[in-house]
Scaffold this motif. Structure first.
Motif, short mmCIF file in Angstrom:
data_model
loop_
_atom_site.label_atom_id
_atom_site.label_comp_id
_atom_site.label_asym_id
_atom_site.label_seq_id
_atom_site.Cartn_x
_atom_site.Cartn_y
_atom_site.Cartn_z
N ARG A 172 -4.41 -29.65 -88.43
CA ARG A 172 -5.53 -29.95 -87.71
C ARG A 172 -5.82 -28.77 -86.82
O ARG A 172 -6.95 -28.23 -86.34
N ASP A 187 -12.11 -31.50 -79.74
CA ASP A 187 -10.84 -31.85 -79.35
C ASP A 187 -10.20 -32.60 -80.30
O ASP A 187 -10.95 -33.09 -81.32
N ASP A 188 -8.95 -33.07 -80.39
CA ASP A 188 -8.41 -33.97 -81.42
C ASP A 188 -8.91 -35.18 -81.71
O ASP A 188 -9.42 -35.24 -82.92
N ASN A 189 -9.36 -35.71 -80.58
CA ASN A 189 -9.93 -37.22 -81.00
C ASN A 189 -11.30 -37.01 -81.65
O ASN A 189 -11.70 -37.83 -82.51
N THR A 190 -12.21 -35.99 -81.07
CA THR A 190 -13.51 -35.85 -81.62
C THR A 190 -13.16 -35.42 -83.16
O THR A 190 -13.95 -35.92 -84.06
N SER A 192 -10.87 -36.60 -85.16
CA SER A 192 -10.72 -37.62 -86.17
C SER A 192 -11.90 -38.51 -86.13
O SER A 192 -12.21 -38.94 -87.30
N VAL A 193 -12.71 -38.49 -85.12
CA VAL A 193 -14.03 -39.44 -85.06
C VAL A 193 -14.73 -38.68 -86.46
O VAL A 193 -15.55 -39.47 -87.23
N THR A 196 -13.47 -39.44 -89.89
CA THR A 196 -13.84 -41.08 -90.28
C THR A 196 -15.28 -40.95 -90.81
O THR A 196 -15.45 -41.40 -91.83
N LYS B 206 -4.81 -28.41 -73.80
CA LYS B 206 -5.75 -29.43 -74.15
C LYS B 206 -7.04 -29.73 -73.00
O LYS B 206 -7.10 -30.78 -72.60
N GLN B 208 -10.64 -29.89 -72.12
CA GLN B 208 -11.95 -30.19 -72.80
C GLN B 208 -13.06 -29.48 -72.15
O GLN B 208 -13.29 -29.37 -70.73
#
Lengths: 224, 330
Positions: A172, A187-190, A192-193, A196, B206, B208
């Motif tokens: 990742r 970022d990490d979450n984006t 993953s989204v 998906t 981290k 943003q």
């Protein structure tokens, strides 16, 4: 396969550049003797030249000028000199692009690809294919057996990166790194989204389980 | 020069004149001259003396006044010896020669210092370019072998690169004119460039980032990128988790605002954060502050004619505001 000539006097940089470019499917010719670079380039007949400015003997600007006397081969200046004057001079001597050290590999590769596409009008680079799925990088269209899906810019970038690293686990962190180089500050979450959403779109055109998640290691697309 | 100080200066010749007058008049009265004759002589003597002194006084006063006047209008005051009115008085000639020689020696010293300084700047620039080659090599090696260790090395490399850039810009901040190109610059592009320069730092912490700027301004992009780099590093250093870059147009001005949600700056520290070597409360606590970054930003901004301002609320936000004049060039 495109042939790239690397004119760089620093041994480490030269060999590492060689490795990067070879890994990305280019044929690389190193220039190690700087006494008559122009003639060597004449013999090699590269598709593109990466040229350092500070060289022993003749400097890069002069080489470029001499090269222009008989060839229109695209030249990218790669140098540690970063003033506007240097940039201006290099463009005036017939350079096509100018990148300063310490350069970003993604950016260097992108510039090379853009230049190759522009000069050799090659459309092959624009379409990636895997297991009958074609991905058009310019339009962001995903096609499989007549079914189509449209990807957003960031989704396209992610999938293109995965397509280029088929058979390898893509961490990742590497993926995020690559996206940042391409001006997508996710970022990490984006991420993953986005993954998906790509999976949903792939399912929409009848492709299931193409992108595997390797726990704690990254994403993976199987070779066959 | 006042009349009193002039007379005080002439004290010894005056005393000699009076002694002379006393001696002559007593000698004359011994020889049997009448008091009238002696008075006449003394009055005549005194008249000539007063005439001479007033003439001399007015001459001197005019000379010194013109000298002071030309000194006042002179920008480089040390050149006075070359422009001052020539005087044929012995004292003036000697003092002029002394002044001239002293100034000449000083000018030589100054030009030597300037020369040394420029040499040093040149050396620094050359050194920076030289050190960039091994840095580039290290970066390539790490990129080719992306192990967890290599990623840590990449972070350190990015830091080293920032330090090197700071040295370069510090050296350059002395004579900006040499390396300065005003072009139309898209704010979005310079912000992206700066974010990429600090990619490893932002990813590691981290943080943003959000971009909402699409205006163009006329300035030198490279310098703005350097200034933004300093702001990003500061934000990352002082606990930001979000950095927002946005622009706004107010009349003939365009503002680029860098806002973070870090620990903020004490209001009493705010007026001094652009001072050289100032670290403030935040800097003392972190022990990693040099007080150079923002000082350089301010200096470069002054040369670029960009206003730089800061607004902050402790514990909630810090905003750095860069104001570009857009004028009618749109």
């Amino acid at each position: 396969m495109y042939k790239i000539a690397v004119v760089e006097d620093d041994n480490t940089i030269r060999s590492e550049l060689h490795l990067v470019l070879a890994n990305h499917g280019y044929e690389v010719c190193d220039i190690v003797d700087f006494t008559n670079v122009v003639n060597q380039l004449k013999e090699i007949k590269p598709h593109i030249v990466l040229l350092d400015i500070n060289l022993p003997g003749e400097d890069g600007l002069k080489i470029c000028m001499k090269l222009r006397a008989f060839s229109d081969v695209p030249v990218i200046f790669v140098t540690s000199r970063d003033t506007d004057i240097d940039e201006l001079q290099s463009l005036m001597m017939g350079g096509d692009d100018f990148i300063t050290k310490p350069y970003n590999i993604s950016i260097l590769l992108t510039r090379i690809a853009v230049l190759l596409k522009r000069v050799y009008k090659d459309e092959n680079q624009l379409v990636l294919e895997h297991k009958g799925i074609t991905l058009n990088i310019e339009t962001g269209r995903l096609i499989k057996d007549g079914l189509e899906a449209e990807l957003t810019k960031s989704e396209m970038r992610i999938l293109a990166y995965l397509f280029r690293h088929v058979g390898k686990i893509v961490p990742r962190a590497d993926l995020i790194d690559h996206l940042w180089d391409n001006e997508m500050f996710v970022d990490d979450n984006t991420l993953s989204v986005n993954i998906t959403r790509i999976r949903n779109k792939l399912e929409g055109i009848g492709v299931y389980h193409l992108i595997e998640t390797k726990h704690r290691r990254g994403y993976y697309i199987d070779k066959d | 020069m006042s009349g009193y100080s002039y007379l005080k200066d002439k004290c010894i010749p005056n005393i000699l004149q009076i002694l002379g007058a006393v001696a002559v008049s007593s000698f004359m009265s011994m020889l049997g001259n009448s008091n009238d004759a002696i008075t006449l002589l003394l009055v005549g003597w005194g008249f000539v003396l007063v005439l001479y002194y007033s003439f001399d006084y007015s001459c001197r006063k005019r000379y010194y006044n013109s000298l002071l006047e030309s000194l006042k209008h002179l920008k480089q005051k040390y050149l006075i010896a070359d422009v001052m009115e020539k005087s044929h008085r012995l004292e003036d000639v000697i003092y002029h020669r002394i002044l001239h020689m002293g100034n000449k020696a000083m000018l030589e010293e100054i030009s030597e210092t300037i020369h040394e300084c420029n040499d040093y700047i040149e050396y620094i620039e050359q050194w920076v370019h030289e050190v960039k080659t091994p840095l580039a090599a290290m970066k390539l090696i790490c990129d080719n072998n992306r192990t967890p260790e290599a990623i840590k090395v990449l972070q350190e490399l990015e830091r080293a690169n920032r330090c090197v850039e700071q040295v370069l810009f510090y050296a350059r901040s002395k004579n900006v004119e040499k390396d300065y190109l005003i072009k139309e610059v898209n704010l979005d592009e310079v912000v992206k460039k700066s974010i990429q320069n600090n990619k490893q730092l932002l990813l590691e912490k981290k943080i943003q980032v959000k971009l909402e700027c699409d205006q163009s301004v006329f300035t030198d992009g490279k310098w703005i990128v350097f200034i933004l780099d300093q702001c990003i590093v500061n934000s990352a250093k002082y606990g930001a988790t979000n950095i927002v870059f946005y622009s706004e147009v107010i009349g003939s001005k365009t503002n680029l605002i860098i806002e973070d949600d870090g620990i903020g700056i004490l209001s009493e520290d705010l007026p001094r954060i652009f001072d050289k070597g100032f670290t403030g409360k935040n800097g003392h606590e972190l022990q990693k502050s040099t007080g150079i970054g923002l000082y350089l930003c301010k200096k470069l901004c002054e040369k670029l004619d960009v206003l730089i301002d800061v607004k902050s609320q402790i514990g909630s936000y810090t905003k750095i505001i860069l104001t570009f004049a857009t004028g009618r060039l749109k």
